[in-house]
Design a protein around this motif. Structure first.
Motif, short mmCIF file in Angstrom:
data_model
loop_
_atom_site.label_atom_id
_atom_site.label_comp_id
_atom_site.label_asym_id
_atom_site.label_seq_id
_atom_site.Cartn_x
_atom_site.Cartn_y
_atom_site.Cartn_z
N GLY A 46 0.88 -1.33 0.19
CA GLY A 46 0.61 0.20 0.13
C GLY A 46 0.54 0.96 0.13
N GLY A 47 1.26 1.46 0.49
CA GLY A 47 3.30 2.93 0.26
C GLY A 47 3.54 2.70 1.30
N TRP A 48 5.26 3.67 1.93
CA TRP A 48 5.41 4.09 2.93
C TRP A 48 4.37 5.25 3.37
CZ3 TRP A 48 8.98 1.09 4.53
CH2 TRP A 48 9.71 0.47 3.67
N LEU A 49 4.37 6.13 5.07
CA LEU A 49 3.51 7.21 4.70
C LEU A 49 4.55 8.39 5.60
CD1 LEU A 49 0.76 8.96 5.81
CD2 LEU A 49 0.65 6.77 6.72
N LEU A 50 5.11 9.36 5.58
CA LEU A 50 5.84 10.37 6.24
C LEU A 50 4.65 10.94 7.15
CD1 LEU A 50 8.67 10.82 7.49
CD2 LEU A 50 9.13 12.06 5.68
N PRO A 61 0.65 15.58 5.87
CA PRO A 61 1.33 13.89 5.81
C PRO A 61 1.76 13.64 4.85
CG PRO A 61 -1.04 14.52 6.13
CD PRO A 61 -0.69 15.74 6.13
N PHE A 62 2.86 13.13 4.49
CA PHE A 62 3.14 12.76 2.83
C PHE A 62 3.14 10.86 2.73
CE2 PHE A 62 6.36 10.45 0.32
CZ PHE A 62 6.15 11.27 -1.50
N GLY A 63 2.58 10.81 1.36
CA GLY A 63 1.86 9.19 1.94
C GLY A 63 0.74 9.05 1.71
N PRO A 64 0.15 7.12 2.03
CA PRO A 64 0.64 6.38 1.85
C PRO A 64 1.62 6.42 -0.10
CG PRO A 64 -0.52 6.07 2.89
CD PRO A 64 -1.08 7.30 2.20
N THR A 65 2.53 5.88 -0.36
CA THR A 65 2.68 5.88 -1.76
C THR A 65 4.04 4.83 -1.76
OG1 THR A 65 4.14 7.33 -3.72
CG2 THR A 65 4.58 7.59 -1.50
N THR A 66 4.12 4.07 -2.75
CA THR A 66 4.65 3.36 -3.34
C THR A 66 6.21 3.43 -4.56
OG1 THR A 66 3.74 2.34 -4.85
CG2 THR A 66 2.96 0.96 -3.71
N ASN A 67 5.70 5.18 -4.96
CA ASN A 67 6.86 5.68 -5.24
C ASN A 67 8.60 6.01 -4.61
OD1 ASN A 67 8.88 7.28 -6.78
ND2 ASN A 67 6.96 8.59 -7.76
N ALA A 68 8.97 4.95 -5.11
CA ALA A 68 10.55 5.18 -3.49
C ALA A 68 11.27 6.21 -3.92
CB ALA A 68 11.30 3.67 -4.31
N ALA A 69 11.38 6.91 -5.23
CA ALA A 69 11.92 8.11 -5.46
C ALA A 69 11.60 9.23 -4.50
CB ALA A 69 12.01 8.63 -7.03
#
Length: 266
Positions: A46-50, A61-69
Protein backbone atom coordinates in the motif's frame (compact mmCIF):
# COMPACT_ATOMS: atom_id res chain seq x y z
CA UNK A 1 -0.24 -3.25 3.70
CA UNK A 2 1.29 0.01 4.91
CA UNK A 3 4.35 1.22 6.83
CA UNK A 4 4.34 4.67 8.40
CA UNK A 5 6.94 6.79 10.18
CA UNK A 6 5.75 9.37 12.70
CA UNK A 7 8.65 11.63 13.67
CA UNK A 8 9.10 14.24 16.40
CA UNK A 9 11.07 16.91 14.51
CA UNK A 10 11.89 19.29 17.38
CA UNK A 11 15.42 20.61 17.94
CA UNK A 12 16.31 18.07 20.63
CA UNK A 13 15.91 15.35 17.99
CA UNK A 14 18.71 16.68 15.73
CA UNK A 15 20.96 13.61 15.93
CA UNK A 16 18.01 11.25 15.75
CA UNK A 17 16.57 12.91 12.66
CA UNK A 18 19.88 12.94 10.80
CA UNK A 19 20.50 9.30 11.70
CA UNK A 20 16.91 8.30 10.96
CA UNK A 21 17.09 10.01 7.59
CA UNK A 22 20.05 7.84 6.53
CA UNK A 23 18.47 4.68 7.95
CA UNK A 24 15.20 5.25 6.13
CA UNK A 25 16.89 6.17 2.86
CA UNK A 26 18.90 2.94 3.00
CA UNK A 27 15.86 0.91 3.89
CA UNK A 28 13.40 2.31 1.35
CA UNK A 29 15.99 1.71 -1.36
CA UNK A 30 16.70 -1.81 -0.06
CA UNK A 31 13.05 -2.83 0.21
CA UNK A 32 12.68 -2.74 -3.55
CA UNK A 33 15.88 -4.64 -4.26
CA UNK A 34 17.78 -7.76 -3.28
CA UNK A 35 19.80 -5.83 -0.71
CA UNK A 36 21.35 -7.58 2.26
CA UNK A 37 19.50 -5.21 4.61
CA UNK A 38 17.19 -7.97 5.75
CA UNK A 39 15.54 -5.85 8.46
CA UNK A 40 13.94 -3.76 5.73
CA UNK A 41 11.73 -6.59 4.58
CA UNK A 42 9.66 -6.14 1.44
CA UNK A 43 8.14 -2.88 0.26
CA UNK A 44 4.63 -2.40 1.67
CA UNK A 45 2.09 -3.01 -1.08
CA UNK A 46 0.00 0.00 0.00
CA UNK A 47 3.00 2.28 0.40
CA UNK A 48 5.10 4.28 2.81
CA UNK A 49 3.73 7.13 4.94
CA UNK A 50 5.65 9.96 6.62
CA UNK A 51 4.25 12.30 9.29
CA UNK A 52 6.14 14.85 11.40
CA UNK A 53 4.98 16.71 14.49
CA UNK A 54 6.24 19.08 17.16
CA UNK A 55 4.49 21.71 19.27
CA UNK A 56 2.47 23.75 18.39
CA UNK A 57 2.11 22.24 14.90
CA UNK A 58 2.24 19.01 12.94
CA UNK A 59 3.52 18.50 9.42
CA UNK A 60 1.49 17.70 6.34
CA UNK A 61 1.29 13.91 5.96
CA UNK A 62 3.13 12.48 2.97
CA UNK A 63 1.79 9.32 1.36
CA UNK A 64 0.98 6.55 1.43
CA UNK A 65 2.92 5.97 -1.77
CA UNK A 66 4.88 3.14 -3.35
CA UNK A 67 6.98 5.64 -5.31
CA UNK A 68 10.38 5.00 -3.72
CA UNK A 69 11.97 8.04 -5.38
CA UNK A 70 9.27 10.32 -3.97
CA UNK A 71 9.68 8.78 -0.52
CA UNK A 72 13.45 9.27 -0.74
CA UNK A 73 12.98 12.92 -1.61
CA UNK A 74 10.60 13.49 1.30
CA UNK A 75 12.85 11.68 3.76
CA UNK A 76 15.75 13.81 2.57
CA UNK A 77 13.77 16.90 3.58
CA UNK A 78 13.46 15.77 7.21
CA UNK A 79 14.94 18.42 9.47
CA UNK A 80 14.42 19.88 12.93
CA UNK A 81 11.86 22.60 13.61
CA UNK A 82 11.91 24.68 16.77
CA UNK A 83 12.05 22.99 20.14
CA UNK A 84 13.08 24.12 23.57
CA UNK A 85 10.07 22.83 25.44
CA UNK A 86 8.48 19.50 26.23
CA UNK A 87 6.12 17.62 25.73
CA UNK A 88 4.96 17.56 22.08
CA UNK A 89 1.79 16.92 20.04
CA UNK A 90 2.43 13.19 19.74
CA UNK A 91 -1.14 11.93 19.52
CA UNK A 92 -2.15 14.70 17.13
CA UNK A 93 0.61 13.52 14.82
CA UNK A 94 -0.37 9.89 15.26
CA UNK A 95 -4.03 10.68 14.55
CA UNK A 96 -3.07 12.48 11.34
CA UNK A 97 -1.02 9.48 10.25
CA UNK A 98 -3.67 6.87 11.02
CA UNK A 99 -6.26 8.97 9.16
CA UNK A 100 -4.28 8.35 5.96
CA UNK A 101 -4.54 4.56 6.27
CA UNK A 102 -7.56 2.96 4.57
CA UNK A 103 -9.83 0.97 6.82
CA UNK A 104 -9.73 -2.01 4.48
CA UNK A 105 -6.05 -2.91 4.44
CA UNK A 106 -3.94 -6.06 4.63
CA UNK A 107 -2.18 -4.68 7.69
CA UNK A 108 -0.20 -1.65 8.78
CA UNK A 109 2.28 -0.49 11.33
CA UNK A 110 3.43 2.90 12.49
CA UNK A 111 6.98 3.45 13.70
CA UNK A 112 7.16 6.37 16.11
CA UNK A 113 10.32 8.32 16.93
CA UNK A 114 10.58 10.76 19.85
CA UNK A 115 12.42 11.82 22.98
CA UNK A 116 9.32 13.40 24.54
CA UNK A 117 6.00 12.56 26.10
CA UNK A 118 2.66 13.75 24.71
CA UNK A 119 1.18 17.20 25.27
CA UNK A 120 -2.20 15.90 24.10
CA UNK A 121 -2.91 12.77 26.18
CA UNK A 122 -6.68 13.18 25.89
CA UNK A 123 -6.39 12.08 22.25
CA UNK A 124 -4.84 8.73 23.19
CA UNK A 125 -8.19 6.95 23.37
CA UNK A 126 -9.26 7.98 19.88
CA UNK A 127 -5.86 7.00 18.47
CA UNK A 128 -6.03 3.58 20.13
CA UNK A 129 -9.56 2.96 18.88
CA UNK A 130 -8.67 3.93 15.31
CA UNK A 131 -5.45 1.93 15.27
CA UNK A 132 -7.17 -1.22 16.50
CA UNK A 133 -10.05 -0.74 14.05
CA UNK A 134 -7.58 -0.48 11.17
CA UNK A 135 -5.38 -3.31 12.40
CA UNK A 136 -2.30 -1.12 12.84
CA UNK A 137 0.61 -1.90 15.14
CA UNK A 138 2.25 0.95 17.08
CA UNK A 139 6.03 0.66 17.47
CA UNK A 140 7.62 3.51 19.46
CA UNK A 141 11.39 4.04 19.41
CA UNK A 142 12.14 6.24 22.42
CA UNK A 143 15.35 8.12 23.23
CA UNK A 144 13.73 9.89 26.16
CA UNK A 145 10.42 10.87 27.71
CA UNK A 146 11.04 14.54 28.55
CA UNK A 147 13.78 13.03 30.68
CA UNK A 148 14.32 9.40 31.55
CA UNK A 149 11.57 6.98 30.56
CA UNK A 150 10.02 4.93 33.33
CA UNK A 151 10.49 1.17 32.82
CA UNK A 152 7.55 -0.69 31.35
CA UNK A 153 7.47 -3.09 34.30
CA UNK A 154 6.39 -0.22 36.55
CA UNK A 155 3.16 0.15 34.61
CA UNK A 156 0.38 -1.52 36.58
CA UNK A 157 -1.45 -3.81 34.22
CA UNK A 158 -5.12 -2.94 34.15
CA UNK A 159 -6.29 -5.78 31.96
CA UNK A 160 -6.38 -9.52 32.48
CA UNK A 161 -5.05 -10.01 28.96
CA UNK A 162 -4.14 -8.03 25.88
CA UNK A 163 -6.39 -7.78 22.87
CA UNK A 164 -5.71 -7.58 19.18
CA UNK A 165 -8.02 -6.97 16.26
CA UNK A 166 -9.18 -10.56 16.12
CA UNK A 167 -10.08 -10.76 19.82
CA UNK A 168 -13.42 -10.21 21.47
CA UNK A 169 -13.12 -7.28 23.85
CA UNK A 170 -13.24 -7.82 27.58
CA UNK A 171 -15.97 -6.11 29.56
CA UNK A 172 -14.20 -3.84 32.03
CA UNK A 173 -15.14 -1.04 34.36
CA UNK A 174 -13.62 2.35 34.95
CA UNK A 175 -12.06 0.90 38.10
CA UNK A 176 -9.99 -1.33 35.83
CA UNK A 177 -8.44 1.77 34.31
CA UNK A 178 -10.51 1.91 31.12
CA UNK A 179 -13.60 3.78 30.11
CA UNK A 180 -16.21 2.30 27.81
CA UNK A 181 -17.46 4.75 25.23
CA UNK A 182 -20.94 3.96 23.88
CA UNK A 183 -20.60 6.79 21.37
CA UNK A 184 -17.58 5.22 19.67
CA UNK A 185 -18.06 1.76 18.28
CA UNK A 186 -15.40 0.31 16.05
CA UNK A 187 -15.65 -2.05 13.12
CA UNK A 188 -13.00 -4.75 12.88
CA UNK A 189 -12.71 -8.01 11.00
CA UNK A 190 -14.80 -9.50 13.82
CA UNK A 191 -17.66 -7.07 13.33
CA UNK A 192 -18.66 -4.01 15.31
CA UNK A 193 -17.14 -3.86 18.78
CA UNK A 194 -17.57 -1.45 21.64
CA UNK A 195 -14.51 0.78 21.97
CA UNK A 196 -12.49 0.49 25.15
CA UNK A 197 -10.36 3.54 25.76
CA UNK A 198 -7.45 4.00 28.16
CA UNK A 199 -7.91 6.23 31.17
CA UNK A 200 -4.72 8.02 32.15
CA UNK A 201 -4.57 8.74 35.86
CA UNK A 202 -2.87 11.96 36.92
CA UNK A 203 -0.32 9.95 38.89
CA UNK A 204 0.76 7.91 35.85
CA UNK A 205 3.82 8.97 33.83
CA UNK A 206 2.72 10.12 30.39
CA UNK A 207 4.96 7.61 28.61
CA UNK A 208 2.68 4.84 29.92
CA UNK A 209 0.26 5.87 27.18
CA UNK A 210 2.86 4.87 24.57
CA UNK A 211 3.43 1.55 26.32
CA UNK A 212 -0.29 0.82 26.53
CA UNK A 213 -0.88 1.70 22.88
CA UNK A 214 1.95 -0.56 21.75
CA UNK A 215 0.73 -3.39 23.93
CA UNK A 216 -2.88 -3.20 22.81
CA UNK A 217 -2.05 -2.99 19.10
CA UNK A 218 0.44 -5.85 19.02
CA UNK A 219 3.45 -3.55 18.73
CA UNK A 220 6.61 -3.32 20.78
CA UNK A 221 8.47 -0.55 22.60
CA UNK A 222 12.17 0.14 21.94
CA UNK A 223 14.36 2.23 24.24
CA UNK A 224 17.54 3.65 22.72
CA UNK A 225 20.24 5.74 24.38
CA UNK A 226 20.18 9.42 23.44
CA UNK A 227 22.66 9.41 20.54
CA UNK A 228 25.86 11.44 20.55
CA UNK A 229 25.90 11.56 16.76
CA UNK A 230 23.67 10.73 13.76
CA UNK A 231 25.88 7.75 12.98
CA UNK A 232 25.35 6.34 16.46
CA UNK A 233 21.59 6.51 15.99
CA UNK A 234 21.70 4.91 12.53
CA UNK A 235 23.72 2.04 13.98
CA UNK A 236 21.39 1.65 16.96
CA UNK A 237 18.33 1.51 14.70
CA UNK A 238 19.92 -1.09 12.44
CA UNK A 239 20.76 -3.23 15.46
CA UNK A 240 17.39 -2.79 17.18
CA UNK A 241 14.70 -2.85 14.48
CA UNK A 242 14.97 -6.34 13.07
CA UNK A 243 12.01 -6.13 10.68
CA UNK A 244 11.01 -2.79 9.23
CA UNK A 245 9.12 -4.30 6.32
CA UNK A 246 6.51 -7.01 6.65
CA UNK A 247 5.52 -8.56 8.90
CA UNK A 248 5.02 -5.99 11.67
CA UNK A 249 5.98 -7.84 14.85
CA UNK A 250 6.90 -11.26 16.12
CA UNK A 251 3.21 -12.12 16.50
CA UNK A 252 2.68 -11.78 12.75
CA UNK A 253 3.57 -13.98 9.80
CA UNK A 254 3.40 -13.33 6.07
CA UNK A 255 1.11 -15.33 3.82
CA UNK A 256 1.95 -16.20 0.24
CA UNK A 257 0.02 -13.20 -1.07
CA UNK A 258 2.02 -10.79 1.10
CA UNK A 259 -0.71 -10.15 3.67
CA UNK A 260 -0.07 -10.53 7.39
CA UNK A 261 -1.92 -12.66 9.88
CA UNK A 262 -1.27 -13.74 13.43
CA UNK A 263 0.31 -17.11 13.90
CA UNK A 264 -2.90 -18.31 15.56
CA UNK A 265 -4.98 -17.24 12.51
CA UNK A 266 -2.67 -19.04 10.15
Amino acid sequence: NYVGFVVDDTGSMANEIAGLRQWLLDCVAASGSTSSLSFCGSMPSGGWLLQTYNDPTIGTPFGPTTNAAAVDTQIGLLTTNGGGDCPELAFTGLQSAINQIPGNNGNCKLFFFTDATAADPLLAGNVMTDMIAKGCSFIPILTGCCGTCNPINLMRRRRRRSYHVEDQFDVVSEEDGFEISPERNMTTNRGTQEAILPVHRSTDPLEFLYYELAHETGGEVHFLTKPSSPEAYTTALAETITTLGYCPTDIMVTNEDGTCFTKEQR
